[in-house]
Design a protein around this motif. Structure first.
Motif, mmCIF file in Angstrom:
data_model
loop_
_atom_site.group_PDB
_atom_site.id
_atom_site.type_symbol
_atom_site.label_atom_id
_atom_site.label_comp_id
_atom_site.label_asym_id
_atom_site.label_seq_id
_atom_site.Cartn_x
_atom_site.Cartn_y
_atom_site.Cartn_z
ATOM 1 N N VAL A 151 2.307 1.760 -3.442
ATOM 2 C CA VAL A 151 1.532 2.296 -4.213
ATOM 3 C C VAL A 151 1.178 3.747 -4.200
ATOM 4 C CG1 VAL A 151 -1.083 2.101 -4.941
ATOM 5 C CG2 VAL A 151 0.366 -0.045 -4.711
ATOM 6 N N TYR A 152 1.054 4.038 -2.940
ATOM 7 C CA TYR A 152 0.764 5.527 -2.689
ATOM 8 C C TYR A 152 1.793 6.310 -3.114
ATOM 9 C CZ TYR A 152 0.462 9.690 0.219
ATOM 10 O OH TYR A 152 0.204 11.043 0.568
ATOM 11 N N ARG A 153 3.038 5.904 -2.862
ATOM 12 C CA ARG A 153 4.419 6.611 -3.340
ATOM 13 C C ARG A 153 4.484 6.793 -4.917
ATOM 14 N NH1 ARG A 153 9.614 3.801 -1.329
ATOM 15 N NH2 ARG A 153 10.771 5.535 -2.257
ATOM 16 N N GLU A 154 4.069 5.667 -5.565
ATOM 17 C CA GLU A 154 4.013 5.541 -7.039
ATOM 18 C C GLU A 154 2.914 6.869 -7.531
ATOM 19 O OE1 GLU A 154 5.841 4.334 -9.155
ATOM 20 O OE2 GLU A 154 7.200 3.557 -7.456
ATOM 21 N N ILE A 155 1.802 6.751 -6.916
ATOM 22 C CA ILE A 155 0.693 7.854 -7.286
ATOM 23 C C ILE A 155 1.263 9.241 -7.064
ATOM 24 C CG2 ILE A 155 -1.583 8.686 -6.811
ATOM 25 C CD1 ILE A 155 -2.260 5.476 -6.240
ATOM 26 N N VAL A 156 1.943 9.454 -5.759
ATOM 27 C CA VAL A 156 2.497 10.625 -5.596
ATOM 28 C C VAL A 156 3.268 11.395 -6.453
ATOM 29 C CG1 VAL A 156 3.321 12.211 -4.016
ATOM 30 C CG2 VAL A 156 1.632 10.599 -3.264
ATOM 31 N N THR A 157 4.457 10.360 -6.788
ATOM 32 C CA THR A 157 5.608 10.530 -7.922
ATOM 33 C C THR A 157 4.900 10.999 -9.189
ATOM 34 O OG1 THR A 157 7.003 9.289 -6.432
ATOM 35 C CG2 THR A 157 7.644 9.644 -8.671
ATOM 36 N N LEU A 158 3.886 10.229 -9.501
ATOM 37 C CA LEU A 158 3.329 10.588 -10.952
ATOM 38 C C LEU A 158 3.122 12.011 -11.086
ATOM 39 C CD1 LEU A 158 1.242 7.573 -11.881
ATOM 40 C CD2 LEU A 158 3.289 8.106 -13.136
ATOM 41 N N MET A 159 2.386 12.646 -9.980
ATOM 42 C CA MET A 159 2.061 13.835 -9.824
ATOM 43 C C MET A 159 2.930 14.992 -9.630
ATOM 44 S SD MET A 159 -1.698 13.546 -8.083
ATOM 45 C CE MET A 159 -0.898 12.819 -6.457
ATOM 46 N N TYR A 205 0.749 -1.201 0.112
ATOM 47 C CA TYR A 205 -0.106 -0.114 0.165
ATOM 48 C C TYR A 205 0.942 1.281 -0.102
ATOM 49 C CZ TYR A 205 -2.969 3.716 2.010
ATOM 50 O OH TYR A 205 -3.509 4.884 2.358
#
Length: 485
Positions: free
Chosen positions: A366-374, A363
């Motif tokens: 996944v959170y890190r990847e989503i924030v890194t995309l933005m 989890y």
């Protein structure tokens, strides 16, 4: 080759120790005069003779174990000891062939709880006690037991514990000495088992059933002395006792140890898995109870809550008890329960599956990847509790997820190829790898694994061992580099 002889030397000593555990059911057979005394006497002789021969034949290879030795020993222990654990069953039940007897023993020692036996109510008490005892021994891990004993025999335990204890946080030590850690864990485990047995007796079980089910409750193995499992008593009080102790056994025993040593509940507050497990199970119980009531499976909300809670806790903690045939519920309910079995127990507990700690790490990633995309330049540390996770831990969890998923898929495909229907194949793969026991279809809570062919039985036995040792311990010995000096 010298490494193999060294490992066999230690294995022989462990088989000798394992033979001692058969004196408990032998004592029950003598006390109750249930007719099973000869099979335990014969099994003890074979077990002791085998262990003694292995020990004496390799005694000149005795030395301190290395890391690779620990991995090899763990695999051999979990694959060889069932061959001795099955002997009383094989000798007493002529209808069992080698495949079925070995499956039953593997299921017990891996605390899976799937069975090929029926007519449990008519079995001698000593046979059922033996089934419960091997679940109890396997629950915490025979290797941890050996770590507490083998120093007396001149064998160190650090390499064994590193290979045996699952989870990415296993390097944390509870006490300065590894033997003290093992003894501490087993003291907590044994103490809780005694408490569970006494509470079962208070709730209405006979002493024999109370002890048998205390073994399998703390081991989260699910073996019962009755074909109807907890439906035999039809008692909300007994079921409540089981729920409490299944939840306790699903928590990291290191946390129990720290709470006991500190004489307070603070360790539970800071345990990174307890809160998540409890919250997910809590909402699942009430949600599934509403679902069953809404679909008219049960007309009374409290009755729906009773059956939903018991079976969800049992399946989510990978115990495998049942008080009704939940495979007859609308398909969403048993599928959701099967899903929970993958992660709703803690690392360091007697449960199976991926463990909640890995789900929390996934989890976080996944959170890190989503924030890194933005925010591509953002630095987002992955944390569990107050600890920042190293990237190697995250990578190992991602690899574990891949191997876990691939193993379920391959086992399900192998069972389907062998002629089993898709629902039974998939649920058997999930149930065996998660060390759950009962599945869906032909192996639901009201049936057994006896309908499977010998090939399918062996596939399921391998899946249980693979899941119990969390894949990498087993897979490591098949890598050519493992055998190089």
């Amino acid at each position: 080759m010298n490494r193999l002889f060294t490992v066999v030397n230690v294995l022989g000593k462990m088989i000798l120790v394992f033979g001692l555990t058969m004196f408990i059911p032998l004592g029950v057979a003598l006390w109750d005069d249930d007719g099973a005394q000869p099979v335990f006497e014969e099994s003890i002789v074979i077990t002791f003779s085998s262990g003694l021969v292995m020990w004496l034949a390799t005694r000149r290879y005795h030395r301190e174990l290395q890391i690779k030795d620990g991995f090899l020993l763990v695999v051999l222990v979990w694959s060889v000891l069932p061959a001795f654990a099955m002997l009383p069953l094989l000798f007493y039940l002529p209808e069992l062939n080698l495949s079925m007897a070995y499956f039953e023993a593997v299921s017990g020692l891996t605390a899976t709880g799937g069975t090929v036996l029926s007519g449990l109510d008519k079995l001698p008490p000593s046979i059922n006690i033996w089934r419960g005892e091997i679940v109890w021994l396997g629950g915490m891990g025979l290797i941890v037991l050996a770590v507490a004993i083998l120093p007396l025999l001149g064998v160190g335990g650090r390499q064994l514990l590193n290979a045996e204890i699952p989870g990415p946080m296993k390097e944390n030590k509870l006490t300065p000495r590894i033997a003290e850690t093992a003894k501490g864990l087993w003291s907590i485990y044994a103490g809780l088992t005694v408490m569970c047995a006494i509470t079962y007796k208070w709730a209405g079980m006979e002493w024999f059933d109370a002890v048998m089910h205390a073994f399998t409750t703390l081991g989260l193995g699910g073996f019962s002395s009755h074909d109807a499992s907890y439906g035999y008593w039809d008692s909300p009080l007994i079921e409540s006792v089981a729920i409490i102790f299944m939840l306790i056994a699903g928590i990291n025993f290191a946390t129990h140890f720290l709470a006991w040593r500190g004489k307070n509940l603070i360790p539970y507050r800071y345990d990174s898995e307890v809160g998540w497990c409890v919250v997910i199970i809590f909402f699942s119980c009430f949600g599934l109870a509403f679902y069953l009531w809404f679909n008219n499976v049960y007309t009374e909300p409290l009755i729906a809550l009773r059956y939903a809670t018991f079976n969800i806790v049992s399946v989510a903690t990978t115990t495998g008890y049942s008080n009704t045939d939940y495979s007859l519920w609308p398909m969403f309910a048993p599928l959701w329960m099967l899903f929970l079995s993958a992660f709703c127990s803690s690392s360091g507990s007697t449960g199976g599956g991926m463990k909640m700690i890995r789900v929390r790490i996934l989890y976080q990633q996944v959170y890190r990847e989503i924030v890194t995309l933005m925010h591509p330049n953002a630095v987002i540390p992955a944390k569990v509790g107050r600890s920042v996770l190293a990237n190697r831990v995250i990578f190992s969890v991602l690899v574990f997820l891949f191997v876990y998923s691939a193993s379920i898929l391959l086992m399900a495909l192998a069972l389907t190829l062998s002629g089993l229907d898709a629902v039974t194949s998939f649920s058997a793969a999930v149930a065996c790898i998660n060390n759950l026991g009962p599945g869906l279809g032909g192996i639901g809570p009201a049936t057994t694994y006896a309908l499977l062919t010998d090939l399918q039985i062996w596939i399921c036995s391998f899946a249980m061992l693979l899941g119990r040792l969390e894949f990498f311990t087993v897979l490591a010995i098949f890598v050519p580099a493992f055998w190089r000096k």
